[in-house]
Design a protein around this motif. Structure first.
Motif, PDB file in Angstrom:
ATOM      1  N   ILE A   1      79.706  11.536 -10.374  1.00  0.00           N
ATOM      2  CA  ILE A   1      80.739  12.195 -11.170  1.00  0.00           C
ATOM      3  C   ILE A   1      80.067  13.024 -12.258  1.00  0.00           C
ATOM      4  O   ILE A   1      79.207  12.532 -12.992  1.00  0.00           O
ATOM      5  CB  ILE A   1      81.692  11.164 -11.800  1.00  0.00           C
ATOM      6  CG1 ILE A   1      82.421  10.379 -10.703  1.00  0.00           C
ATOM      7  CG2 ILE A   1      82.703  11.845 -12.720  1.00  0.00           C
ATOM      8  CD1 ILE A   1      83.319   9.292 -11.233  1.00  0.00           C
ATOM      9  N   ASN A   2      80.467  14.279 -12.351  1.00  0.00           N
ATOM     10  CA  ASN A   2      79.981  15.161 -13.422  1.00  0.00           C
ATOM     11  C   ASN A   2      81.174  15.482 -14.312  1.00  0.00           C
ATOM     12  O   ASN A   2      81.996  16.334 -14.003  1.00  0.00           O
ATOM     13  CB  ASN A   2      79.381  16.439 -12.831  1.00  0.00           C
ATOM     14  CG  ASN A   2      78.717  17.297 -13.891  1.00  0.00           C
ATOM     15  OD1 ASN A   2      78.641  16.920 -15.061  1.00  0.00           O
ATOM     16  ND2 ASN A   2      78.225  18.455 -13.492  1.00  0.00           N
ATOM     17  N   SER A   3      81.293  14.750 -15.415  1.00  0.00           N
ATOM     18  CA  SER A   3      82.462  14.864 -16.281  1.00  0.00           C
ATOM     19  C   SER A   3      82.033  15.370 -17.655  1.00  0.00           C
ATOM     20  O   SER A   3      80.934  15.888 -17.842  1.00  0.00           O
ATOM     21  CB  SER A   3      83.168  13.509 -16.385  1.00  0.00           C
ATOM     22  OG  SER A   3      82.317  12.564 -17.002  1.00  0.00           O
TER      23      SER A   3
ATOM     24  N   SER B   1      76.959  17.751  -7.321  1.00  0.00           N
ATOM     25  CA  SER B   1      76.464  18.410  -8.525  1.00  0.00           C
ATOM     26  C   SER B   1      74.995  18.076  -8.704  1.00  0.00           C
ATOM     27  O   SER B   1      74.541  16.990  -8.304  1.00  0.00           O
ATOM     28  CB  SER B   1      77.273  17.970  -9.753  1.00  0.00           C
ATOM     29  OG  SER B   1      76.739  18.521 -10.936  1.00  0.00           O
TER      30      SER B   1
ATOM     31  N   SER C   1      77.856   9.927 -14.320  1.00  0.00           N
ATOM     32  CA  SER C   1      78.064   8.511 -13.977  1.00  0.00           C
ATOM     33  C   SER C   1      78.169   8.377 -12.470  1.00  0.00           C
ATOM     34  O   SER C   1      78.463   9.344 -11.761  1.00  0.00           O
ATOM     35  CB  SER C   1      79.323   7.953 -14.657  1.00  0.00           C
ATOM     36  OG  SER C   1      80.475   8.616 -14.176  1.00  0.00           O
TER      37      SER C   1
ATOM     38  N   LYS D   1      79.852   7.547  -5.487  1.00  0.00           N
ATOM     39  CA  LYS D   1      80.225   8.922  -5.808  1.00  0.00           C
ATOM     40  C   LYS D   1      79.633   9.335  -7.148  1.00  0.00           C
ATOM     41  O   LYS D   1      79.795   8.631  -8.149  1.00  0.00           O
ATOM     42  CB  LYS D   1      81.748   9.066  -5.848  1.00  0.00           C
ATOM     43  CG  LYS D   1      82.436   8.841  -4.514  1.00  0.00           C
ATOM     44  CD  LYS D   1      83.932   9.092  -4.624  1.00  0.00           C
ATOM     45  CE  LYS D   1      84.614   8.904  -3.271  1.00  0.00           C
ATOM     46  NZ  LYS D   1      86.070   9.170  -3.340  1.00  0.00           N
TER      47      LYS D   1
ATOM     48  N   GLY E   1      86.597   5.140 -11.699  1.00  0.00           N
ATOM     49  CA  GLY E   1      86.339   6.231 -12.631  1.00  0.00           C
ATOM     50  C   GLY E   1      86.330   5.819 -14.084  1.00  0.00           C
ATOM     51  O   GLY E   1      86.330   6.682 -14.974  1.00  0.00           O
TER      52      GLY E   1
ATOM     53  N   ILE F   1      74.471  14.520 -12.873  1.00  0.00           N
ATOM     54  CA  ILE F   1      75.479  13.469 -12.766  1.00  0.00           C
ATOM     55  C   ILE F   1      75.623  12.772 -14.124  1.00  0.00           C
ATOM     56  O   ILE F   1      74.626  12.484 -14.794  1.00  0.00           O
ATOM     57  CB  ILE F   1      75.088  12.436 -11.692  1.00  0.00           C
ATOM     58  CG1 ILE F   1      74.860  13.132 -10.345  1.00  0.00           C
ATOM     59  CG2 ILE F   1      76.151  11.355 -11.555  1.00  0.00           C
ATOM     60  CD1 ILE F   1      76.052  13.844  -9.806  1.00  0.00           C
TER      61      ILE F   1
ATOM     62  N   ASP G   1      80.208   6.323  -9.584  1.00  0.00           N
ATOM     63  CA  ASP G   1      81.420   5.542  -9.371  1.00  0.00           C
ATOM     64  C   ASP G   1      81.289   4.739  -8.086  1.00  0.00           C
ATOM     65  O   ASP G   1      80.913   5.277  -7.039  1.00  0.00           O
ATOM     66  CB  ASP G   1      82.641   6.466  -9.301  1.00  0.00           C
ATOM     67  CG  ASP G   1      83.947   5.702  -9.340  1.00  0.00           C
ATOM     68  OD1 ASP G   1      84.159   4.968 -10.330  1.00  0.00           O
ATOM     69  OD2 ASP G   1      84.748   5.825  -8.402  1.00  0.00           O
TER      70      ASP G   1
ATOM     71  N   THR H   1      80.696   3.260 -13.134  1.00  0.00           N
ATOM     72  CA  THR H   1      82.140   3.202 -13.332  1.00  0.00           C
ATOM     73  C   THR H   1      82.813   2.608 -12.104  1.00  0.00           C
ATOM     74  O   THR H   1      82.286   2.686 -10.990  1.00  0.00           O
ATOM     75  CB  THR H   1      82.731   4.603 -13.596  1.00  0.00           C
ATOM     76  OG1 THR H   1      82.470   5.447 -12.459  1.00  0.00           O
ATOM     77  CG2 THR H   1      82.114   5.233 -14.832  1.00  0.00           C
TER      78      THR H   1
ATOM     79  N   SER I   1      80.846  21.228  -1.345  1.00  0.00           N
ATOM     80  CA  SER I   1      80.812  19.834  -1.790  1.00  0.00           C
ATOM     81  C   SER I   1      79.877  19.007  -0.928  1.00  0.00           C
ATOM     82  O   SER I   1      79.722  19.241   0.270  1.00  0.00           O
ATOM     83  CB  SER I   1      82.225  19.232  -1.764  1.00  0.00           C
ATOM     84  OG  SER I   1      82.762  19.283  -0.456  1.00  0.00           O
TER      85      SER I   1
END
Length: 604
Positions: free
Chosen positions: A322-324, A229, A234, A320, A270, A232, A236, A267, A155
């Motif tokens: 975020i990979n969603s 990651s 988004s 941060k 989140g 990305i 946060d 975001t 990470s």
């Protein structure tokens, strides 16, 4: 003034207020809760704006091109981190020096008061590595910080790679008016705490660290970057810092403005912002986002490395990646341009961020108005003239005895309740070794179970404590004690809200009803059950389950209980490691105040 100076009118006013005591309390309490819920309704909220002129425009041309090179650097960092089994100090020093930075290291060590089982550490030793890009166009009296924590495993390697890529790119620009410090800290918050203490020549936590050999100007702003990651969806924005502190709103608005300009999804908690605020689902979404921030603020813990900068009056935030599941994708080059734009705007700051004021305190004023009305009602009841003898003369001996009893009836439970709070604060740490020897538990479990044991045992100590020195209680005795307890609660919650509004609001939401209804004449069993439900410990337990629901990660009762024990241990650790005020506040002030109401309920 005539209304108060005329004795007849004054008595009529006091009579009216005491007669309408209950309705006024209910109306004020409901109005405070309704006002708070209205904060999530968009037409009632203030539009975001920039109070700092230098931040008002995003007319900056971002040209950062080296996203792929940054990912390659991140993979090299990952390989050297695995080889070194931790922070690859030598590789980082050589890499930063190759990018033209003044590079320095700082060693630190910290022995925790008890093991942190969540992160499996007890004796922490590490090294921070930072490089300084000197400002070519200024006297180097101010600085900006970009940090990326070195975390175990795979990470955040991309964040370190992007940090090094930005350092190389910034080195070739000539418009910097502030020093820029690129920091890679080890052991997350502990490493950041060591670096900040070394930078500001303070030692508030008893940590051992080596003095910093290199230093920039006075830090004006800082960003902590977390990317894990290559792609990305988004970004946060994390704002909550130590003891519920938040950065200046201009910093958050600047980040949001650049996200809109560059086309990056932004975001908070989140969650994306929604435009259907006039629908039930849209309002529910806003309430959920607001309550998540309230719960995180109330915890008092820093939710990112940025949280420790705020105690030094440095505006900071964590970003941060975020990979969603969202189909929208953003590459590292775009994230680099986002950070480049922000640092170029922060570079234009001519003075520290201004102060933005809010009217949230009006909510707490409405809630605490209930305690003021209760105090007034009790004061009127206590101001009744003393009884007279058959010949109409006041018995002076009886008056003296009455005042003597009033003092004892207040001091005895007050002293014992606070001694219980002192035991709750000190015994869990001091008795952990004894508990480990006597029971088959770990040191962390011993600390938590000792805290729960002291808390539970405290319910019996102040029970009818007025009998210790003065025998049976009287009607006047419990009224004096409740008057003191109500005023104590009002001052305590008001001061708490000045430091951490969210914590003050949650405590007021649960403790103010206790102050309203508790008397010795209410049904004992039902009232005791309600009083326990509204106690600080149960409020924390309910908050754990509520927080999981807000995150859409519901848990079973057993899982929630384990989380509850973990929250207690982390709260104690945060106090001893970083200076969080929540644990001493609850143990030394809030819990003793609640014990006073518990004593009133069982007054005989």
């Amino acid at each position: 003034m005539g209304l108060l100076s005329d004795p007849n009118r004054r008595r009529a006013l006091i009579s009216l207020l005491t007669r309408l005591n209950s309705p006024i309390c209910v109306v004020c309490y409901m109005a405070g809760v309704a006002w708070f819920m209205g904060l999530a309704f968009e037409p009632f909220t203030l539009r975001t704006y920039m109070s700092e002129n230098a931040m008002g425009s995003t007319m900056v041309e971002e040209r950062f091109p080296a996203g792929e090179r940054a990912l390659t650097t991140g993979r090299e960092f990952s390989a050297h981190k695995k080889k070194a089994g931790g922070m690859p100090v030598d590789w980082l020093v050589k890499t930063m020096q190759a990018r033209g930075l003044e590079v320095f290291t700082q060693r630190f060590s910290r022995k925790l008061p008890f093991p942190d089982e969540n992160k499996e550490r007890y004796m922490v030793k590490g090294t921070n590595v930072y490089g300084i890009l000197r400002a070519p166009r200024a006297p180097r009296t101010e600085a900006l910080v970009l940090s990326a924590p070195c975390t175990p495993g795979d990470s955040n390697n991309q964040a370190v790679g992007l940090l090094l890529g930005l350092a190389q790119y910034f080195r070739n620009q000539i418009y910097w008016a502030k020093d820029i410090i690129f920091l890679v800290n080890e052991h997350d918050l502990i490493g950041m705490q060591a670096w900040l203490e070394g930078y500001h020549h303070t030692n508030t936590t008893g940590m051992d660290w080596s003095p910093l050999q290199g230093r920039g100007g006075s830090i004006q702003a800082a960003l902590s970057l977390e990317l894990s990651s290559d792609v990305i969806t988004s970004m946060d924005l994390v704002l909550e810092g130590l003891n519920g502190q938040l950065p200046n709103l201009d910093l958050a608005n600047l980040f949001y403005a650049f996200c809109q300009k560059i086309g990056v999804l932004c975001t908070i908690q989140g969650k994306l912002q929604r435009n259907d605020w006039d629908s039930v689902s849209g309002y529910s979404h806003s309430v959920q986002t607001m309550m998540l921030m309230v719960m995180k603020q109330a915890s008092g813990r820093p939710w990112g490395d940025h949280g420790l900068f705020l105690r030094y009056h440095i505006e900071a935030a964590s970003i941060k990646g975020i990979n969603s599941f969202r189909q929208y994708k953003t590459d590292v080059t775009t994230i680099g341009r986002l950070l480049e734009g922000m640092y170029r705007k922060l570079n234009n700051l001519l003075e520290p961020f201004g102060l933005l004021l809010t009217d949230y305190m009006l909510i707490l004023t409405l809630l605490l108005h209930l305690t003021v009305v209760q105090a007034l009602d009790l004061w009127v009841q206590l101001a009744t003239p003393p009884p007279r003898t058959e010949d109409g003369i006041t018995d002076k001996e009886q008056v003296r005895h009455t005042y003597y009893f009033r003092v004892l009836s207040v001091l005895t439970p007050l002293v014992i309740s606070h001694l219980t709070g002192v035991a709750l604060y000190t015994l869990p740490i001091q008795f952990q070794e004894m508990a480990v020897e006597q029971f088959p538990v770990s040191e962390t479990e011993a600390v938590v179970l000792t805290a729960i044991g002291v808390y539970t045992a405290g319910l019996a100590l102040p029970h009818n404590t007025h009998r210790l020195l003065s025998g049976e209680g009287t009607e006047q005795g419990w009224r004096v004690l409740k008057l003191v307890a109500v005023l104590y609660l009002a001052v305590l919650l008001g001061c708490t809200a000045l430091i951490n509004f969210s914590l003050g609001f949650i405590l007021a939401l649960t403790l103010v009803p206790v102050a309203a209804f508790v008397t010795p004449h209410v049904p004992k069993v039902l009232s005791a059950f309600i009083l326990v439900i509204l106690s600080p410990a149960c409020t924390l337990l309910f908050s754990v389950f509520f927080f999981q629901e807000l995150q859409e990660l519901p848990v079973s009762f057993q899982e929630g209980w384990l989380l509850y024990l973990s929250v207690i241990s982390q709260g104690i650790l945060d106090h001893f490691l970083y200076g969080s005020l929540v644990y001493p506040l609850i143990a030394l002030l809030v819990y003793p105040c609640w014990l006073l109401f518990w004593n009133i309920l069982f007054w005989k």
